[in-house]
Design a protein around this motif. Structure first.
Motif, PDB file in Angstrom:
ATOM      1  N   LEU A  98       9.189  43.112 -27.497  1.00 47.39           N
ATOM      2  CA  LEU A  98       9.356  44.318 -28.320  1.00 47.39           C
ATOM      3  C   LEU A  98      10.174  44.004 -29.579  1.00 47.39           C
ATOM      4  O   LEU A  98       9.871  44.505 -30.669  1.00 47.39           O
ATOM      5  CB  LEU A  98      10.044  45.415 -27.501  1.00 47.39           C
ATOM      6  N   VAL A  99      11.182  43.151 -29.433  1.00 45.55           N
ATOM      7  CA  VAL A  99      12.040  42.854 -30.588  1.00 45.55           C
ATOM      8  C   VAL A  99      11.283  42.098 -31.681  1.00 45.55           C
ATOM      9  O   VAL A  99      11.726  42.079 -32.828  1.00 45.55           O
ATOM     10  CB  VAL A  99      13.308  42.044 -30.177  1.00 45.55           C
ATOM     11  N   ASP A 100      10.125  41.502 -31.353  1.00 47.62           N
ATOM     12  CA  ASP A 100       9.325  40.852 -32.396  1.00 47.62           C
ATOM     13  C   ASP A 100       8.945  41.863 -33.475  1.00 47.62           C
ATOM     14  O   ASP A 100       8.995  41.578 -34.673  1.00 47.62           O
ATOM     15  CB  ASP A 100       8.047  40.251 -31.806  1.00 47.62           C
ATOM     16  N   ASN A 101       8.584  43.059 -33.025  1.00 47.90           N
ATOM     17  CA  ASN A 101       8.198  44.109 -33.966  1.00 47.90           C
ATOM     18  C   ASN A 101       9.393  44.580 -34.795  1.00 47.90           C
ATOM     19  O   ASN A 101       9.252  44.928 -35.965  1.00 47.90           O
ATOM     20  CB  ASN A 101       7.579  45.294 -33.217  1.00 47.90           C
ATOM     21  N   LEU A 102      10.588  44.577 -34.184  1.00 46.95           N
ATOM     22  CA  LEU A 102      11.797  44.938 -34.926  1.00 46.95           C
ATOM     23  C   LEU A 102      12.088  43.900 -36.004  1.00 46.95           C
ATOM     24  O   LEU A 102      12.549  44.234 -37.097  1.00 46.95           O
ATOM     25  CB  LEU A 102      12.989  45.065 -33.977  1.00 46.95           C
ATOM     26  N   ILE A 103      11.818  42.641 -35.684  1.00 46.32           N
ATOM     27  CA  ILE A 103      12.008  41.559 -36.653  1.00 46.32           C
ATOM     28  C   ILE A 103      11.013  41.696 -37.801  1.00 46.32           C
ATOM     29  O   ILE A 103      11.391  41.626 -38.976  1.00 46.32           O
ATOM     30  CB  ILE A 103      11.872  40.187 -35.959  1.00 46.32           C
ATOM     31  N   TYR A 104       9.736  41.920 -37.461  1.00 45.85           N
ATOM     32  CA  TYR A 104       8.726  42.138 -38.501  1.00 45.85           C
ATOM     33  C   TYR A 104       9.132  43.293 -39.416  1.00 45.85           C
ATOM     34  O   TYR A 104       9.072  43.196 -40.639  1.00 45.85           O
ATOM     35  CB  TYR A 104       7.371  42.474 -37.859  1.00 45.85           C
ATOM     36  N   LYS A 105       9.543  44.385 -38.796  1.00 45.54           N
ATOM     37  CA  LYS A 105       9.909  45.593 -39.548  1.00 45.54           C
ATOM     38  C   LYS A 105      11.089  45.319 -40.464  1.00 45.54           C
ATOM     39  O   LYS A 105      11.094  45.729 -41.635  1.00 45.54           O
ATOM     40  CB  LYS A 105      10.260  46.714 -38.565  1.00 45.54           C
ATOM     41  N   ASP A 106      12.090  44.615 -39.940  1.00 38.44           N
ATOM     42  CA  ASP A 106      13.288  44.348 -40.733  1.00 38.44           C
ATOM     43  C   ASP A 106      12.972  43.471 -41.938  1.00 38.44           C
ATOM     44  O   ASP A 106      13.454  43.728 -43.048  1.00 38.44           O
ATOM     45  CB  ASP A 106      14.361  43.685 -39.860  1.00 38.44           C
ATOM     46  N   VAL A 107      12.191  42.430 -41.738  1.00 44.05           N
ATOM     47  CA  VAL A 107      11.812  41.554 -42.855  1.00 44.05           C
ATOM     48  C   VAL A 107      11.053  42.348 -43.911  1.00 44.05           C
ATOM     49  O   VAL A 107      11.297  42.203 -45.117  1.00 44.05           O
ATOM     50  CB  VAL A 107      10.979  40.354 -42.358  1.00 44.05           C
TER      51      VAL A 107
ATOM     52  N   ASP B 291       7.447  34.090 -44.596  1.00 45.17           N
ATOM     53  CA  ASP B 291       6.939  33.356 -43.425  1.00 45.17           C
ATOM     54  C   ASP B 291       8.048  32.580 -42.724  1.00 45.17           C
ATOM     55  O   ASP B 291       8.116  32.554 -41.488  1.00 45.17           O
ATOM     56  CB  ASP B 291       5.823  32.402 -43.846  1.00 45.17           C
ATOM     57  N   TYR B 292       8.918  31.930 -43.505  1.00 45.41           N
ATOM     58  CA  TYR B 292      10.056  31.208 -42.925  1.00 45.41           C
ATOM     59  C   TYR B 292      10.931  32.153 -42.091  1.00 45.41           C
ATOM     60  O   TYR B 292      11.408  31.796 -41.005  1.00 45.41           O
ATOM     61  CB  TYR B 292      10.923  30.603 -44.027  1.00 45.41           C
ATOM     62  N   LEU B 293      11.144  33.352 -42.618  1.00 48.20           N
ATOM     63  CA  LEU B 293      12.024  34.308 -41.937  1.00 48.20           C
ATOM     64  C   LEU B 293      11.434  34.718 -40.591  1.00 48.20           C
ATOM     65  O   LEU B 293      12.152  34.792 -39.593  1.00 48.20           O
ATOM     66  CB  LEU B 293      12.250  35.542 -42.813  1.00 48.20           C
ATOM     67  N   TYR B 294      10.138  34.983 -40.553  1.00 46.09           N
ATOM     68  CA  TYR B 294       9.502  35.317 -39.280  1.00 46.09           C
ATOM     69  C   TYR B 294       9.664  34.170 -38.286  1.00 46.09           C
ATOM     70  O   TYR B 294      10.038  34.371 -37.127  1.00 46.09           O
ATOM     71  CB  TYR B 294       8.006  35.598 -39.483  1.00 46.09           C
ATOM     72  N   GLN B 295       9.369  32.955 -38.745  1.00 50.33           N
ATOM     73  CA  GLN B 295       9.434  31.798 -37.848  1.00 50.33           C
ATOM     74  C   GLN B 295      10.833  31.621 -37.264  1.00 50.33           C
ATOM     75  O   GLN B 295      11.010  31.476 -36.043  1.00 50.33           O
ATOM     76  CB  GLN B 295       9.019  30.538 -38.604  1.00 50.33           C
ATOM     77  N   VAL B 296      11.832  31.633 -38.132  1.00 45.26           N
ATOM     78  CA  VAL B 296      13.205  31.390 -37.689  1.00 45.26           C
ATOM     79  C   VAL B 296      13.691  32.502 -36.767  1.00 45.26           C
ATOM     80  O   VAL B 296      14.269  32.247 -35.697  1.00 45.26           O
ATOM     81  CB  VAL B 296      14.146  31.251 -38.903  1.00 45.26           C
ATOM     82  N   LEU B 297      13.461  33.753 -37.151  1.00 46.99           N
ATOM     83  CA  LEU B 297      13.990  34.873 -36.369  1.00 46.99           C
ATOM     84  C   LEU B 297      13.272  35.045 -35.033  1.00 46.99           C
ATOM     85  O   LEU B 297      13.895  35.401 -34.026  1.00 46.99           O
ATOM     86  CB  LEU B 297      13.910  36.159 -37.194  1.00 46.99           C
TER      87      LEU B 297
ATOM     88  N   PHE C 108      19.316  42.449 -40.579  1.00 45.88           N
ATOM     89  CA  PHE C 108      19.625  41.197 -39.875  1.00 45.88           C
ATOM     90  C   PHE C 108      18.955  39.987 -40.534  1.00 45.88           C
ATOM     91  O   PHE C 108      19.531  38.899 -40.595  1.00 45.88           O
ATOM     92  CB  PHE C 108      19.177  41.292 -38.409  1.00 45.88           C
ATOM     93  N   ALA C 109      17.748  40.172 -41.051  1.00 46.36           N
ATOM     94  CA  ALA C 109      17.004  39.067 -41.667  1.00 46.36           C
ATOM     95  C   ALA C 109      17.735  38.478 -42.868  1.00 46.36           C
ATOM     96  O   ALA C 109      17.511  37.311 -43.221  1.00 46.36           O
ATOM     97  CB  ALA C 109      15.613  39.549 -42.100  1.00 46.36           C
ATOM     98  N   MET C 110      18.627  39.268 -43.469  1.00 49.48           N
ATOM     99  CA  MET C 110      19.315  38.797 -44.675  1.00 49.48           C
ATOM    100  C   MET C 110      20.387  37.749 -44.365  1.00 49.48           C
ATOM    101  O   MET C 110      20.921  37.131 -45.274  1.00 49.48           O
ATOM    102  CB  MET C 110      19.923  39.982 -45.429  1.00 49.48           C
ATOM    103  N   TYR C 111      20.709  37.552 -43.095  1.00 47.77           N
ATOM    104  CA  TYR C 111      21.590  36.439 -42.730  1.00 47.77           C
ATOM    105  C   TYR C 111      20.872  35.100 -42.899  1.00 47.77           C
ATOM    106  O   TYR C 111      21.500  34.064 -43.098  1.00 47.77           O
ATOM    107  CB  TYR C 111      22.051  36.557 -41.271  1.00 47.77           C
ATOM    108  N   VAL C 112      19.551  35.124 -42.775  1.00 54.52           N
ATOM    109  CA  VAL C 112      18.753  33.893 -42.863  1.00 54.52           C
ATOM    110  C   VAL C 112      18.283  33.614 -44.292  1.00 54.52           C
ATOM    111  O   VAL C 112      18.259  32.470 -44.739  1.00 54.52           O
ATOM    112  CB  VAL C 112      17.502  33.965 -41.949  1.00 54.52           C
TER     113      VAL C 112
END
Length: 536
Positions: free
Chosen positions: A300-309, A324-330, A379-383
């Motif tokens: 489920l958190v995959d979708n939260l990551i997609y949404k955040d990016v 793309d890098y952000l999705y991979q890393v997160l 959260f994605a902005m940390y990466v």
């Protein structure tokens, strides 16, 4: 008690503390990859002619020193010293070691319950599981588009962030010590700020002592380019010094070096050295294993990551190219159980879920997500800034993970740590209230409490607000001083810089508009002026 006896007692206490620290570091390193590599190297060295049986211990030490393993061990120990919490008595309960104040522990526990409830509610409302195995076709499709995930993400319209920084701020505003009485029933002598907890934080004098190398008499990268004096001789010599530091492979020296900033050409290697990131074959294989876990299981958190990016980095002029890098890393980060190690010294505990049909049975509780970290809005902005430095996914991943477990986790946990978000809020409000009292009072009167504006900057370590070159200069100093307190100082410095305009503001919206764009700010001149030109 006699003075000599007191000194002897203090000495014994220091010795016990040192012994406890050594024992803790030895225990932490014993199960590490470095330990097994050292053992293997030591066995191999037994066949060397220079290693003799009659002087085995000394010869082994000399061999490991000459072959570079001693330096690797030193860097590993230094890394542990940087993350290790202050150790108390050997009998101190674990929860007290993680966070000494009970009311803060309770607040963190309640916050964790709230976050988990939000996650479970989303799961129930949308009738989707927290985790499921992908079908063979889904695995094949995801693997095929691994390097271009930004072009074809799932429907995210029904997903919402579990929480945003403003939600977290409201929790911190309501934080109180039930046993503390300020002794001022009128409130006239109390703080004008939003944070009302009695934590001891550094004042301007203490901050000046901490950030000595930012003084006006020190040359800096990130500030000399704004002066009329040509910075070239300093930069040339400074780069030469940095190359020497890198050649020595010494984490402590690298950390000291970046206190005055790091040249762009050296930053990637210098940060990796400070963080003790080596990117060896085993690290690359581990990253591939995490990638395999992403391919096999849908969370489920995959979708939260997609949404955040999509909501943050994809709309940022600096970072959208790294989607793309952000999705991979997160996505890999969410599966990484090694991240759980930081909960040993964090005030937080990893959230747990239960295997279907086994609710409330602890034997069937599992950490969810596997890394114990629920992503929030931003959260994605940390990466994102790290993508400018590292183009190899494995190394980018390792550096981000180490930055997170050393620093970033403190920005969204409730704790009394000096680099924790509660302390940062207190430092910020104290500095503005003390050195810009008229501005603080004015903003408070128009309903524009300064912390309501600055909180989002600090909780994201200014990522997405500053120009990238300026942000990296700021993060140089975070690494150099092993502290996040500079975030609070910079936030106060921004208010000082825009004070004249802010005094004209008549509402929160007007104040926010004045501070909406920080991308033109020069970070180091602002910090220097506020720290060393502000009169006490």
């Amino acid at each position: 008690m006699e003075p000599e006896s007191e000194l002897e007692e203090d000495s014994e206490l220091d010795q016990r503390q040192l012994s406890l620290t050594i024992a803790c570091i030895v225990q932490r390193l014993r199960g590490s990859q470095l330990h097994s590599e050292l053992e293997r190297e030591a066995r191999t060295s037994l066949h060397k002619t220079e290693v003799r049986l009659e002087s085995l211990k000394e010869d082994l030490k000399e061999f490991l020193r000459k072959s570079g393993w001693e330096k690797k061990l030193q860097n590993a120990v230094y890394r542990e010293l940087n993350v290790l919490p202050e150790l108390g008595h050997a009998c101190t309960p674990v929860e007290h070691m993680k966070e000494g104040l009970m009311y803060i522990r309770r607040a963190q526990i309640n916050w964790e319950k709230r976050v988990l409830k939000s996650l479970n509610s989303m799961c129930t409302e949308m009738s989707i599981p927290l985790a499921k195995k992908r079908s063979a076709d889904e695995q094949k499709e995801l693997l095929h588009k691994w390097n271009e995930m930004g072009t074809d993400e799932p429907d995210l319209s029904r997903f919402r962030p579990v929480y945003a920084p403003k939600d977290f701020l409201e929790v911190l505003i309501n934080l109180r010590n039930p046993n503390y009485d300020g002794g001022d029933p009128t409130g006239l002598n109390g703080s004008w700020g939003l944070i009302n907890v009695p934590l001891k934080v550094k004042d301007l004098t203490a901050l000046r002592n901490l950030y000595t190398e930012l003084g006006l008499n020190y040359e800096q990268l990130g500030i000399d380019d704004s002066m009329q004096i040509s910075p070239e001789p300093f930069e040339i010599e400074y780069i030469r010094l940095g190359q020497k530091v890198l050649s020595k492979k010494d984490s402590a020296a690298a950390q000291q070096y970046v206190r005055q900033g790091c040249p762009t050409t050296l930053r990637a290697d210098m940060w990796a050295l400070i963080l003790n990131v080596n990117n060896q074959l085993a690290d690359s294989l581990y990253y591939e294993q995490l990638k395999s876990n992403v391919i096999q299981h849908d969370l489920l958190v995959d979708n939260l990551i997609y949404k955040d990016v999509k909501l943050t980095a994809s709309n940022d002029d600096y970072y959208f190219v790294f989607e793309d890098y952000l999705y991979q890393v997160l996505l890999c980060f969410s599966r990484d159980a090694l991240v759980l190690d930081h909960f040993n010294y964090s005030s937080a505990s990893p959230p747990k879920s239960y295997i279907k049909g086994k609710v409330a049975l602890e034997d069937y509780a599992v950490v969810y997500p596997p890394n114990g970290v629920v992503p929030f809005h931003g959260f994605a902005m940390y990466v994102a800034p790290l993508c400018f430095l590292y183009h190899e996914p494995s190394k980018l991943y390792q550096v981000f993970r180490e930055m997170y477990v050393r620093f970033f986790f403190r920005l969204h946990n409730i704790s009394s740590h000096s680099s924790g978000i509660v302390s940062l809020c207190l430092v910020f409000e104290t500095l503005v209230q003390t050195y810009l009292p008229q501005l603080f009072y004015h903003l408070r009167e128009i309903g524009a409490q300064p912390l309501r504006i600055s909180f989002k900057w600090m909780v994201r370590a200014f990522s997405g607000y500053l120009a990238t070159d300026q942000l990296l200069f700021l993060w140089d100093r975070i690494l150099g001083y092993n502290s996040l307190e500079i975030l609070a100082v910079l936030a106060a410095a921004v208010f000082a810089y825009r004070a004249e305009n802010l005094m004209e503001a008549t509402s929160l919206a007007a104040a926010e508009a004045i501070l909406a764009d920080l991308s033109t700010l020069q970070v180091m001149p602002l910090l220097q002026l506020f720290l060393f030109a502000t009169s006490n």
